[in-house]
Design a protein around this motif. Structure first.
Motif, PDB file in Angstrom:
ATOM      1  N   UNK A 141       0.830  -1.199   0.000  1.00 22.61           N
ATOM      2  CA  UNK A 141       0.000   0.000   0.000  1.00 22.61           C
ATOM      3  C   UNK A 141       0.864   1.248   0.000  1.00 22.61           C
ATOM      4  N   UNK A 142       0.397   2.252  -0.655  1.00 22.85           N
ATOM      5  CA  UNK A 142       1.091   3.530  -0.652  1.00 22.85           C
ATOM      6  C   UNK A 142       0.851   4.208   0.690  1.00 22.85           C
ATOM      7  N   UNK A 143       1.762   5.108   1.047  1.00 18.75           N
ATOM      8  CA  UNK A 143       1.700   5.764   2.355  1.00 18.75           C
ATOM      9  C   UNK A 143       0.413   6.549   2.526  1.00 18.75           C
ATOM     10  N   UNK A 144      -0.035   7.246   1.487  1.00 15.46           N
ATOM     11  CA  UNK A 144      -1.245   8.050   1.649  1.00 15.46           C
ATOM     12  C   UNK A 144      -2.478   7.176   1.848  1.00 15.46           C
ATOM     13  N   UNK A 145      -2.475   5.970   1.294  1.00 14.56           N
ATOM     14  CA  UNK A 145      -3.595   5.050   1.528  1.00 14.56           C
ATOM     15  C   UNK A 145      -3.578   4.560   2.975  1.00 14.56           C
ATOM     16  N   UNK A 146      -2.381   4.309   3.497  1.00 11.45           N
ATOM     17  CA  UNK A 146      -2.265   3.879   4.894  1.00 11.45           C
ATOM     18  C   UNK A 146      -2.757   4.973   5.830  1.00 11.45           C
ATOM     19  N   UNK A 197      -4.802   7.483   5.087  1.00  7.46           N
ATOM     20  CA  UNK A 197      -6.236   7.664   4.894  1.00  7.46           C
ATOM     21  C   UNK A 197      -7.031   6.575   5.612  1.00  7.46           C
ATOM     22  N   UNK A 198      -6.571   5.339   5.518  1.00  7.97           N
ATOM     23  CA  UNK A 198      -7.293   4.254   6.183  1.00  7.97           C
ATOM     24  C   UNK A 198      -7.221   4.404   7.699  1.00  7.97           C
ATOM     25  N   UNK A 199      -6.060   4.782   8.210  1.00  9.60           N
ATOM     26  CA  UNK A 199      -5.924   4.986   9.653  1.00  9.60           C
ATOM     27  C   UNK A 199      -6.842   6.099  10.133  1.00  9.60           C
ATOM     28  N   UNK A 200      -6.886   7.207   9.383  1.00  6.42           N
ATOM     29  CA  UNK A 200      -7.801   8.303   9.740  1.00  6.42           C
ATOM     30  C   UNK A 200      -9.255   7.858   9.672  1.00  6.42           C
ATOM     31  N   UNK A 201      -9.573   7.046   8.660  1.00  5.17           N
ATOM     32  CA  UNK A 201     -10.936   6.536   8.530  1.00  5.17           C
ATOM     33  C   UNK A 201     -11.344   5.727   9.760  1.00  5.17           C
ATOM     34  N   UNK A 202     -10.465   4.867  10.226  1.00  2.00           N
ATOM     35  CA  UNK A 202     -10.776   4.038  11.395  1.00  2.00           C
ATOM     36  C   UNK A 202     -10.941   4.910  12.638  1.00  2.00           C
ATOM     37  N   UNK A 203     -10.054   5.885  12.812  1.00  5.09           N
ATOM     38  CA  UNK A 203     -10.133   6.764  13.985  1.00  5.09           C
ATOM     39  C   UNK A 203     -11.422   7.576  13.958  1.00  5.09           C
ATOM     40  N   UNK A 204     -11.751   8.157  12.798  1.00  4.15           N
ATOM     41  CA  UNK A 204     -12.983   8.943  12.679  1.00  4.15           C
ATOM     42  C   UNK A 204     -14.200   8.045  12.870  1.00  4.15           C
TER      43      UNK A 204
END
Length: 152
Positions: free
Chosen positions: A30-35, A37-44
């Motif tokens: 995975x690209x860094x920005x996808x990682x 974005x996914x981490x932010x998605x889980x936190x939100x």
């Protein structure tokens, strides 16, 4: 306590998605920005489950009537992104597979032709290895620039 079980279920789903993503982190390339974005998605997501009134407040600030509508709009955008990303990935894989199939077909034809005409197998093996390197080379190499052809 009224919404405890549904909140627990939703948070457990978010955490399990995060764990599955982290577990396959090294394998997925995975690209860094996808990682991020996914981490932010889980936190939100976890925050929205714990504090749904805050989502409604954010929706009102953005001019959306309800928090659930805002979540729906964001999910439609996310689904569009995922669909486009999957399409582009499949298209790239199809191109690589086509190039590989062509290389194998040419190498097999050359091997068959050399066997029929009495060519040496070592030469054919070298040609096959060179063709596979060309197909699997992920990034094109830049063309050398001739200083006479470059205009100021």
């Amino acid at each position: 306590m009224k919404y405890f079980w549904i909140q627990l279920l939703l948070i457990a789903g978010s955490v399990s998605m995060a764990l599955m993503f982290i577990r396959t982190w090294g394998q997925a390339k995975n690209r860094a920005w996808k990682r991020i974005a996914f981490s932010l998605f889980v936190i939100v997501n976890v925050y929205a489950v714990l504090r749904p009134t805050d989502v409604t407040w954010v929706a009102h600030q953005l001019g959306v009537g309800r928090g659930t509508d805002l979540v729906l709009y964001v999910m439609v955008l996310a689904m569009g992104f995922l669909t486009l990303n999957t399409f582009l990935r499949f298209r790239s894989l199809e191109k690589k597979l086509t190039d590989l199939a062509r290389t194998v077909a040419l190498a097999e034809g050359a091997r068959h032709n050399d066997a029929r005409l009495g060519g040496t197998p070592a030469v054919v093996a070298t040609e096959v290895a060179a063709a596979v390197v060309v197909v699997t080379d992920a990034e094109p190499k830049p063309e050398p620039v001739d200083s006479d052809t470059v205009k100021a």
